[in-house]
Design a protein around this motif. Structure first.
Motif, mmCIF file in Angstrom:
data_model
loop_
_atom_site.group_PDB
_atom_site.id
_atom_site.type_symbol
_atom_site.label_atom_id
_atom_site.label_comp_id
_atom_site.label_asym_id
_atom_site.label_seq_id
_atom_site.Cartn_x
_atom_site.Cartn_y
_atom_site.Cartn_z
ATOM 1 N N ALA A 61 0.841 -1.207 0.000
ATOM 2 C CA ALA A 61 0.000 0.000 0.000
ATOM 3 C C ALA A 61 0.873 1.253 0.000
ATOM 4 O O ALA A 61 0.596 2.212 -0.724
ATOM 5 N N LYS A 101 2.265 1.661 -3.478
ATOM 6 C CA LYS A 101 1.297 2.204 -4.442
ATOM 7 C C LYS A 101 1.111 3.704 -4.253
ATOM 8 O O LYS A 101 1.021 4.460 -5.220
ATOM 9 N N PHE A 102 1.052 4.107 -2.999
ATOM 10 C CA PHE A 102 0.888 5.534 -2.707
ATOM 11 C C PHE A 102 2.092 6.331 -3.213
ATOM 12 O O PHE A 102 1.940 7.376 -3.862
ATOM 13 N N ALA A 144 2.110 6.623 -6.961
ATOM 14 C CA ALA A 144 1.167 7.650 -7.413
ATOM 15 C C ALA A 144 1.774 9.039 -7.227
ATOM 16 O O ALA A 144 1.657 9.903 -8.094
ATOM 17 N N TYR A 145 2.450 9.231 -6.122
ATOM 18 C CA TYR A 145 3.076 10.522 -5.820
ATOM 19 C C TYR A 145 4.156 10.873 -6.852
ATOM 20 O O TYR A 145 4.187 11.977 -7.388
ATOM 21 N N PHE A 174 2.648 11.620 -10.186
ATOM 22 C CA PHE A 174 2.020 12.941 -10.114
ATOM 23 C C PHE A 174 3.065 14.047 -10.271
ATOM 24 O O PHE A 174 2.883 14.991 -11.039
ATOM 25 N N LEU A 175 4.183 13.912 -9.561
ATOM 26 C CA LEU A 175 5.237 14.933 -9.668
ATOM 27 C C LEU A 175 5.736 15.064 -11.103
ATOM 28 O O LEU A 175 5.881 16.162 -11.635
ATOM 29 N N ARG A 218 3.109 16.703 -13.432
ATOM 30 C CA ARG A 218 2.607 18.054 -13.168
ATOM 31 C C ARG A 218 3.681 19.137 -13.109
ATOM 32 O O ARG A 218 3.377 20.287 -12.813
ATOM 33 N N THR A 219 4.907 18.774 -13.341
ATOM 34 C CA THR A 219 5.962 19.775 -13.195
ATOM 35 C C THR A 219 6.714 20.037 -14.498
ATOM 36 O O THR A 219 7.647 20.821 -14.528
ATOM 37 N N GLU A 238 -4.813 6.014 -2.173
ATOM 38 C CA GLU A 238 -4.214 6.099 -3.505
ATOM 39 C C GLU A 238 -3.711 7.510 -3.835
ATOM 40 O O GLU A 238 -3.253 7.770 -4.956
ATOM 41 N N GLY A 239 -3.838 8.405 -2.846
ATOM 42 C CA GLY A 239 -3.302 9.745 -3.050
ATOM 43 C C GLY A 239 -4.029 10.551 -4.097
ATOM 44 O O GLY A 239 -3.407 11.308 -4.847
ATOM 45 N N PHE A 281 -5.783 13.047 -3.622
ATOM 46 C CA PHE A 281 -5.744 14.475 -3.278
ATOM 47 C C PHE A 281 -4.636 15.204 -4.049
ATOM 48 O O PHE A 281 -4.754 16.387 -4.329
ATOM 49 N N PHE A 282 -3.579 14.486 -4.421
ATOM 50 C CA PHE A 282 -2.505 15.127 -5.194
ATOM 51 C C PHE A 282 -3.069 15.777 -6.460
ATOM 52 O O PHE A 282 -2.686 16.885 -6.830
ATOM 53 N N ASP A 283 -3.977 15.050 -7.116
ATOM 54 C CA ASP A 283 -4.479 15.519 -8.417
ATOM 55 C C ASP A 283 -5.271 16.807 -8.306
ATOM 56 O O ASP A 283 -5.455 17.505 -9.298
ATOM 57 N N LEU A 331 -4.444 19.355 -6.460
ATOM 58 C CA LEU A 331 -3.554 20.503 -6.275
ATOM 59 C C LEU A 331 -3.305 21.192 -7.609
ATOM 60 O O LEU A 331 -3.218 20.535 -8.646
ATOM 61 N N VAL A 332 -3.198 22.505 -7.574
ATOM 62 C CA VAL A 332 -2.905 23.222 -8.826
ATOM 63 C C VAL A 332 -1.389 23.315 -9.021
ATOM 64 O O VAL A 332 -0.627 23.322 -8.059
ATOM 65 N N ASP A 333 -0.985 23.392 -10.294
ATOM 66 C CA ASP A 333 0.445 23.393 -10.628
ATOM 67 C C ASP A 333 1.226 24.451 -9.847
ATOM 68 O O ASP A 333 2.334 24.220 -9.393
ATOM 69 N N ILE A 354 2.149 23.342 -6.479
ATOM 70 C CA ILE A 354 3.179 22.301 -6.506
ATOM 71 C C ILE A 354 4.555 22.944 -6.696
ATOM 72 O O ILE A 354 5.509 22.646 -5.975
#
Lengths: 88, 230
Positions: free
Chosen positions: A45, A48-49, A52-53, A56-57, A60-61, B148-149, B151-153, B155-157, B160
């Motif tokens: 778990a 997986k978290f 995802a993190y 996401f990084l 989005r960057t 599964e996180g 909440f990350f999605d 957030l606005v750029d 971040i």
């Protein structure tokens, strides 16, 4: 178990988690982490978290690239650069 | 992920002869095969150099700019820093060994340029604390509500990037090289001039501190409820 590969505990697995997710471990060490995750739901778990993190990084960057006119300006400067080796 | 090849490559360098400067040629294209004996030893003309540079270095301009932006903290300085970096790289092109890691080479020049000329002017003290990092505590906080996180999605750029900018210099550069630009640990070690073990520990603390910061944003914005309403 009889002679299997070395088994690691939760602490070792989580210590190596980022290296595992970053594909920075040797195949042997990566296999040990994978084996642990396969049978340890709490560590899986976390894995997986964290996956995802990191996704996401990465997602989005990277939206912003160099401004178009910056590239033009750089090319112009190279063209007229007096200090470049081979330039005049 | 791209692996560093510079330690292995021993190409003698086909650009090593470019130190010669023909007089009086500004931007004129120089053609091959019309050189005097004096010039015959020259391997690469300025035109060759510029073409090679454009082909090999310029494709990494976005990466150089993004890293510059996170180092400098604002766009105007990032543009100056990027331009300065590319110009320095161009002037030092004879030192680049073809086939080695051009991205790491450019980022090393960027980093030196930043440290020498820009760092003093940089913003205030880091806002994100990396000294008290406990491993995987955000997951502990969200494992019931959002394992599964998601909440990350939300957030606005901007948030971040602001959180990344709050990391102390050496943690920010390590995280940006790894998680924004995808460099390997060995490449980051080369660019930041520290051992791989240092890269690992910095990356771990930077990621965990950033995650905690993003989680705080998400709580503040109401994207996720804190575990304890105390």
């Amino acid at each position: 178990m009889t002679e299997g590969p070395h088994e690691i505990d939760c602490r070792e697995a989580l210590d190596r988690l980022y290296e595992y997710l970053d594909a920075e471990l040797t195949p042997e060490l990566a296999q040990e982490v994978a084996d642990h995750l396969a049978k340890c739901a709490p560590c899986l778990a976390v894995s997986k978290f964290e996956t995802a993190y990191l996704r996401f990084l990465e997602a989005r960057t990277r939206a912003q690239g160099a401004p178009d006119d910056l590239k033009k300006r750089i090319l112009e400067r190279l063209l007229f650069d007096k200090d470049a080796p081979g330039g005049s | 992920m791209c692996r560093m090849a510079s330690k292995l490559a021993r190409d003698p360098g086909r650009y090593q002869a470019v130190a010669y400067s023909p007089p009086g040629r500004d931007s004129m294209p120089i053609t091959h095969g019309s050189r005097s004996d004096r010039e015959r030893t020259i391997v690469a003309t300025p035109d060759d150099q510029r073409q090679a540079f454009e082909k090999e270095a310029l494709p990494h301009l976005d990466t150089v700019f993004r890293v510059a932006l996170r180092l400098a903290g604002n766009e105007a300085q990032a543009e100056d820093l990027t331009q300065e970096t590319m110009l320095r790289a161009y002037r030092a092109w004879h030192q680049y060994r073809p086939g080695t890691n051009i991205r790491a080479w450019l980022l090393t020049i960027l980093r030196h340029t930043f440290i020498n000329e820009y760092r003093k002017a940089r913003r205030a003290a880091p806002a994100v604390d990396v000294t008290e990092v406990e491993a995987f505590t955000v997951f502990e906080d969200v494992q019931e509500s959002d394992p599964e996180g998601r909440f990350f999605d939300q957030l606005v750029d901007e948030d971040i990037l602001r959180a990344i900018d709050g990391l102390p210099d050496e943690f920010r550069e390590t995280l940006v090289l790894s998680d924004v630009e995808g460099l390997s640990y060995a490449e980051i070690a080369e660019v930041t001039e520290v051992p791989v073990g240092t890269v690992k520990s910095r990356l771990f603390r930077a990621r965990q501190a950033l995650q905690r910061e993003l989680y705080h944003y998400a709580v503040e914005m109401g994207y996720i409820k804190p575990r304890n309403d105390d």
